[in-house]
Design an enzyme around this catalytic site. Sequence first.
Site, PDB file in Angstrom:
ATOM      1  N   GLU A   1      39.445  33.521  48.705  1.00  0.00           N
ATOM      2  CA  GLU A   1      38.743  34.238  49.704  1.00  0.00           C
ATOM      3  C   GLU A   1      38.041  35.238  49.247  1.00  0.00           C
ATOM      4  OE1 GLU A   1      41.073  37.809  52.264  1.00  0.00           O
ATOM      5  OE2 GLU A   1      41.947  35.770  52.548  1.00  0.00           O
TER       6      GLU A   1
ATOM      7  N   HIS B   1      45.199  31.606  47.251  1.00  0.00           N
ATOM      8  CA  HIS B   1      44.406  31.573  48.680  1.00  0.00           C
ATOM      9  C   HIS B   1      43.519  32.983  48.664  1.00  0.00           C
ATOM     10  CE1 HIS B   1      44.223  33.092  52.890  1.00  0.00           C
ATOM     11  NE2 HIS B   1      44.176  31.893  53.125  1.00  0.00           N
ATOM     12  N   ASN B   2      44.158  33.954  48.265  1.00  0.00           N
ATOM     13  CA  ASN B   2      43.510  35.205  48.411  1.00  0.00           C
ATOM     14  C   ASN B   2      42.235  35.205  47.620  1.00  0.00           C
ATOM     15  OD1 ASN B   2      45.251  35.852  50.451  1.00  0.00           O
ATOM     16  ND2 ASN B   2      45.622  37.807  49.786  1.00  0.00           N
TER      17      ASN B   2
ATOM     18  N   SER C   1      48.746  33.834  56.511  1.00  0.00           N
ATOM     19  CA  SER C   1      47.561  34.057  56.575  1.00  0.00           C
ATOM     20  C   SER C   1      46.787  34.092  57.681  1.00  0.00           C
ATOM     21  CB  SER C   1      46.556  33.261  55.461  1.00  0.00           C
ATOM     22  OG  SER C   1      45.154  33.358  55.586  1.00  0.00           O
TER      23      SER C   1
ATOM     24  N   LYS D   1      49.948  31.890  48.253  1.00  0.00           N
ATOM     25  CA  LYS D   1      49.119  32.856  48.979  1.00  0.00           C
ATOM     26  C   LYS D   1      48.046  33.838  48.041  1.00  0.00           C
ATOM     27  CE  LYS D   1      48.164  35.187  52.592  1.00  0.00           C
ATOM     28  NZ  LYS D   1      47.664  36.616  52.113  1.00  0.00           N
TER      29      LYS D   1
END
Length: 464
Positions: A190, A186-187, A129, A183
């Site tokens: 986001e 995480h996205n 990222s 990840k």
Amino acid sequence: MNKYDFGIVGLGVMGRNLLLNIADNQFAVAGLDLDPEKVASLQAEAGAEHQIHATTDAATFVGLIQQPRAIMLLVPAGKPVDSAIQSLLPYLEKGDIIIDGGNSYFPDTDRRFTELQAKGIHFFGMGISGGEKGARRGPSLMPGGDRQAYERLRPIFEAASAKVDGEPCVEFLGNGSAGNYVKMVHNGIEYGIMQLLAETYDLMKKAYGLPTGTIQQAFEQWNNAELQSFLVEITSEILKRKEENGAYLVDLISDWAKSKGTGKWTSQNAMDLQVPIPVIDAAVNMRDMSKYKPERIEASKSLIWDQGQTATADINEIKEALQFAILVTYAQGLAQLTVASETYNYELNLEVVTKIWRGGCIIRSVALEDFRKAYDKNPALRNILLDENIGQTVSKLQKSVRNVVKTAVEKGIPAAAFLNALTYFDAYRSENLPTNIIQAQRDYFGAHTYERIDREGTFHTQWD
């Protein structure tokens, strides 16, 4: 031959920048791409100060790297990853390592891990990222796979990653597809924060009637206080940009949003795990809603609500509402990681996860240090809202979010992320939910049975 420390397959924007980053840190790096122009361009940019060799030939590329070989794939997710692996396999040997640095769906990572393990090849799925600039100057790296094989990679990844207080924003996260899964979430976080920032802008503009310049100044001030974060910072920068005629660029950008699927995967998997993440779900849904532009134009002419007078803006109240919703969004994603770690045997340490998210990555923010401290104090924390300090902070902010949500409803401004943040908070703090009536309904029409609070056992009632 065999003198290069690391190899990267795929010399597009991310691959090229990460390769140069690693080379900046005094490692010899080999690159492979089927496009001769990308190879030549990288070789020209490398110059004498870097030890870089790029090629279009897989056999030459593999032969350059010292054993056990460490090779990262930075190609589009899906079939291109499998194709890249197959092109390398004839030249690899037992003990070599392949790292998938793309946004691969975690079940694909598990499949590749198992298939390559049978051939004696170590496989890592690693989230990266930070975008183009992060890859070049220091990203957040999220590797998962074989813990022992990670030692071959550690010096390179620690050197290339972002640093916070001298600590590298990379650490081995867990087994199998742990890196790609972290990840993915995480996205998802986001997505949620981006939607909240968009809704904040929309409310300030439409419900409170604030000019773009005032909104920009507010975001800039917030980024110097409790809301300091990469996404708030870039939103402030976006709102500054003007065209030559003085028009704000943001007002000229289409509202038809795109996505690459990681937010959807986060929502889908959360439903599989039965973990509620309504802010992230709302963010995915609102991106989908944006694609119905022709229908929305038609509906805007007939489905009308009289908004009345412009609401009086309280900038601090809006800031507190946004802070509340962002903290709740992080809480949802971290709760999903907690359940996923147990379900998939990842053995995640959320103190480590929040630590490596503090720098380099898109969702980096000042709040992550508070989360890291909370997990360091209590590694068994099921939900970050149960931490005393964070719980008190969110509780103090709730009056502001209630007022902002009320304004959004009264003015007919869509605020799905804010509404769902507040709903999650209210549901999570409810000792009793009305799902007892749902249990009774299920038993009524399907004899699905129910439990009681006054005695042990399972019960069925002949309702009719």
